[in-house]
Write an enzyme that holds these catalytic residues in place. Structure first.
Site, short mmCIF file in Angstrom:
data_model
loop_
_atom_site.label_atom_id
_atom_site.label_comp_id
_atom_site.label_asym_id
_atom_site.label_seq_id
_atom_site.Cartn_x
_atom_site.Cartn_y
_atom_site.Cartn_z
N HIS A 423 0.82 -1.20 0.00
CA HIS A 423 0.00 0.00 0.00
C HIS A 423 0.87 1.26 0.00
O HIS A 423 0.66 2.19 -0.79
CB HIS A 423 -0.92 -0.01 1.23
CG HIS A 423 -1.79 1.21 1.35
ND1 HIS A 423 -1.39 2.33 2.05
CD2 HIS A 423 -3.01 1.49 0.86
CE1 HIS A 423 -2.33 3.25 1.98
NE2 HIS A 423 -3.34 2.75 1.27
N CYS A 799 -3.07 -1.88 -16.33
CA CYS A 799 -3.16 -0.72 -15.44
C CYS A 799 -2.59 -0.99 -14.06
O CYS A 799 -2.80 -0.21 -13.13
CB CYS A 799 -4.60 -0.24 -15.32
SG CYS A 799 -5.72 -1.42 -14.55
#
Length: 847
Positions: A423, A799
């Site tokens: 993250h 992506c």
């Protein structure tokens, strides 16, 4: 047969058959200098095959070597010549061939002290590097040192120092060839990107004397600033100095007139002019900025060597562009001369290469750039520091979505855990902030608000510097260089866009992200992650109210509060991108991420919702999952709690209508469904979105188009891509989750052991950093092929974070992907990598 005419030893002449892959870069460069008619001493090339034979015990023909010393007092040097200069090689050996007789003759011509210095330097070098004697024995200098060195050699070797020049040269060649083949040398060159069995050639060159009467000495000259790349003559000339050997009256000159002291331009302007002319010639003919090594003997120049100027990334960009503008190379060659990753150095502040570095920790270089700030441990403290206009660095064990506001406020992020796709890494790259994850040897003590870096303990508020480019944490404040988004940078990327046939979009979640993407000339937004918008302090209460609602109507009422905010978000994105495509991914994460998990947070939530603490606690527990990344998230949440996707679709369509009216341009939003694994999921969501679109058209009495696609991030979706593609306009491969699910490996936890796995060859590279072409890549290829079989017009993209990785972009090009999307600060890297992939593919086709 004279060895000089044999395949083992070739004199370097303009017409000699010198080949880089046989004789090495130095031999080939010397031949080019000779072709330019530069004054290069007589030089010979020994091919790699001969060097390898010498290392394995092949006899060296002494009579042929002795022929190289036929001229009285001739000395030679031996230099390594690997295929690539950065691979290095054994230490150069100078003045091979000097003996008692040569020393006596040289004493008469250049003086006894100078002759002693040359002989002593060679004896010491030979004893240490060739005979492998103890270096501490050969450190004496000054009067009597030569005699003592010769005596020590005789005493240690039980034989006199070799007087035969051929024998000396043979032993030097044997020693250098064996040194190249040793385990230490293999490891060193492998670290520089060379194969373990990389070949080595050697160059034997006549020594140009740099000691003696008149103006004598040695030096180097280069014609650009190695940091900025700007034209600038730099270098030094050491009078009465030959390599490490210093004679009498040693004096250092600068090259150019300035206020630092004597310069060669002052002392010998004609010689200085000749050196400048040689630099101009090498630049034009060798098509490179070269550093020239030269010797001056009594006013005569000899060019010993020339090497590519070692320079920074920003200098390399400037040089490539300047050479293309001067028609020395083509624009395509300029594009190919810059390593795509090097552009990251130009986008951010970087640690000054000349600055002292006190490294206190190392980790994974997750997001490039450097920043200095005061240590903080919480999002609240980071925001408070930003409000005081104080630069701070957020240190966490690992970050979560709740930390995004703190990451925005901080100038850099450092985490104890995590890998390249954790993250913290993904968000920091999107924000363009330096970030190091998985830092080893740090221990965070939140209770006492301090952190241990090995044996050093720093308190909250102490300053550190995070170098996200190298992965090093530095103590205190360090000198930084600013970004270099100058004319050369923009010109190079404009040329790259002209060459490329892959579109590069950006992952952008906020208007700020979109503006940054536009700055870097992204050709649209390939991924807008809408969930980040819900963590805003103004929206989180409504989101939590929706989570605790018991009926669809109650959920819709809560989401009605968020609808205007989402509509505003999307309208800004559409307006900023000015008609370029914008792909919006529908809500993806599990709902538990929006709830507190500590007792104090749960109590505050109960008060805000006016619910019993026990009810809130049960609800939080009920939403907890054993493996939330594989649980109720993505399309699964959209089907079980459809009111979320209904609200988002309405916000997207109404925002498109508003933006089209404001800009006068047609807006065709692209809506992406996350985490699909079955075609029925697509059908269900598509029907609801179509119904919302029809309702919006009726209410606003305006027609509009939209495109529907899915994010392919489960292995099953790649295998069923054919039937899924029948219902859609585009497929976008989300390679972060696809890699995670294919490997059965958490991208947040992989950093704990990934270094060991790569080091032991389990994985050749971190698959979250460079796309695994054999496994994940095969799934992507399967999905591309099956999707295009059923829907030839479908648009395909990647992506995930791999969309900004040069090696992965080359794979995407070969796979036939239409575009890649990456974080805004990786867009320049992706644009250059896409162009290089296109150029290389065309080159292969033409050949």
């Amino acid at each position: 047969m004279d060895m000089r005419d044999s395949p083992d030893l070739t004199e370097i002449t303009p017409s000699a058959g010198i080949e880089r892959h046989h004789h090495g870069w130095r031999a080939k460069c010397l031949q080019r200098l000779i072709r330019l008619e530069l004054p290069v001493p007589r030089s010979f090339a020994i091919p790699a095959s001969t060097v390898a034979g010498i290392a394995s015990g092949r006899r060296i023909p002494l009579p042929e070597l002795r022929a190289l010393f036929s001229q009285d007092n001739r000395l030679v040097s031996v230099r390594p010549s690997a295929v690539m200069p950065e691979w290095g090689g054994p230490r150069t050996v100078l003045n091979v061939g000097i003996n008692d007789d040569t020393h006596t003759a040289m004493s008469k011509s250049i003086g006894g002290a100078n002759a002693d210095a040359i002989y002593l330097d060679f004896v010491q070098s030979y004893a240490i590097n060739i005979a492998r004697l103890d270096p501490d024995m050969f450190t004496q200098d000054g009067p009597g040192a030569l005699a003592q060195a010769l005596h020590l050699y005789h005493d240690q070797m039980d034989e006199p120092f070799p007087q035969d020049p051929g024998t000396q040269l043979a032993e030097v060649l044997r020693s250098m060839s064996r040194a190249w083949d040793g385990p230490t040398a293999r490891l060193l060159r492998q670290a520089k990107g060379a194969p373990a069995d990389a070949p080595l050639g050697l160059v034997v060159q006549d020594m140009a004397p740099a000691l003696g009467p008149g103006l004598c000495g040695s030096g180097t000259i280069q014609f650009i600033d190695p940091v900025s790349g700007a034209p600038r003559i730099t270098g030094r000339f050491r009078r009465q100095s030959q390599g490490a050997t210093a004679g009498q009256d040693v004096e250092t000159f600068y090259l150019v007139k300035d206020d630092r002291g004597s310069s060669l331009e002052d002392v010998a302007p004609e010689l200085f002019g000749d050196l400048v002319a040689y630099g101009t010639a090498t630049r034009a003919r060798l098509r490179e900025e070269m550093q020239i090594e030269f010797v001056i003997n009594n006013g005569n120049i000899s060019i010993i060597d020339a090497t590519r100027v070692q320079r920074s990334s920003r200098a390399n960009v400037r040089v490539a562009v300047a050479m293309a503008r001067n028609k020395i190379i083509t624009t395509a060659e300029a594009v190919m001369r810059v390593e795509p990753r090097a552009l990251a150095d130009l986008l951010h502040h970087q640690v000054d290469p000349g600055a002292p570095r006190h490294v206190i920790a190392r980790g994974i270089n997750a997001s490039p750039g450097a920043a200095t700030g005061k240590i903080v441990f919480t999002t609240t403290d980071a925001q408070a520091a930003a409000a005081r206009d104080e630069a701070c660095i957020l240190i966490r064990r690992e970050t979560s979505p709740e930390d995004i506001r703190g990451m925005h406020a901080a100038v850099a992020v450092l985490t104890e855990r995590g890998g390249t796709s954790s993250h913290a890494a993904v968000i920091a790259r999107g924000l363009g902030k330096p970030c190091i994850v998985g830092a080893t040897g740090i221990n965070i003590d939140l209770r006492h608000r301090r952190v241990k870096f090995g044996s050093e303990v720093l308190e909250e508020g102490d300053e550190i510097t995070v170098d996200g480019t190298s992965g090093e944490v530095l103590a205190g404040r360090v000198t930084l260089l600013g970004p270099a988004l100058d004319d050369s940078f923009n010109q190079l990327l404009d040329w790259a866009d002209q060459e490329s046939d892959i579109v590069v979009r950006a992952n952008a979640d906020t208007p700020e992200d979109a503006r940054m993407a536009q700055t870097f000339k992204a050709q649209g937004i390939g991924l807008c992650r809408t969930e980040h918008m819900f963590f805003d302090a103004n929206r989180l209460p409504a989101m939590r109210e929706m989570i605790f609602a018991d009926t669809p109507d109650d959920r819709r009422l809560a989401l009605e509060r968020i609808l205007p905010m989402q509509r505003q978000d999307f309208r800004e994105l559409f307006e900023i991108m000015a008609g370029l495509p914008v792909t919006i991914r529908l809500f993806d994460p599990p709902l538990h991420e929006f709830l507190p998990h500590d007792r104090e947070g749960i109590r505050e939530l109960a008060e805000s919702l006016d619910l019993p603490l026990s009810d809130v606690t049960r609800r939080v527990d009920a939403l907890s999952e054993f493996n939330p990344m594989l649980g109720m998230r993505g399309v699964r949440l959209g089907i079980t709690v459809p009111e979320i996707y209904d609200m988002q679709a309405r916000a997207i369509f109404e925002a498109a209508i508003d933006a089209a009216a404001r800009t006068g341009q047609p807006i065709v939003p692209e809506i992406m469904i996350p985490l699909v694994s079955a075609v029925r999921e697509v059908e269900i969501v598509k029907n609801r979105i179509d119904a919302v679109a029809a309702e919006v058209r009726n209410v606003h009495r305006i027609d509009f188009d939209y495109r529907l696609g899915v994010m392919v991030e489960t292995p099953r979706a790649t295998l069923r891509a054919g039937e899924i593609a029948e219902h859609l306009s585009f497929l976008s491969f989300g390679t972060n989750d696809l890699t995670q699910m294919t490997y059965g490996l958490s991208r947040d936890d992989a950093g704990r052991f990934m270094g060991i796995y790569v080091g032991q060859g389990v994985y050749s590279e971190d698959p979250f950093h460079i796309l695994d072409q054999d496994g994940v890549g095969e799934l992507v290829l399967t999905g591309v092929q099956r999707a295009r079989q059923t829907n030839p017009q479908i648009i395909l993209s990647v992506c995930g974070e791999h969309g900004g990785n040069p090696e992965s972009i080359a794979f995407c090009h070969a796979a036939g992907v239409d575009y890649v999307s990456c974080s805004p600060f990786r867009v320049p890297v992706a644009r250059l990598a896409a162009a290089q992939a296109t150029i290389q593919a065309k080159s292969k086709t033409n050949h």
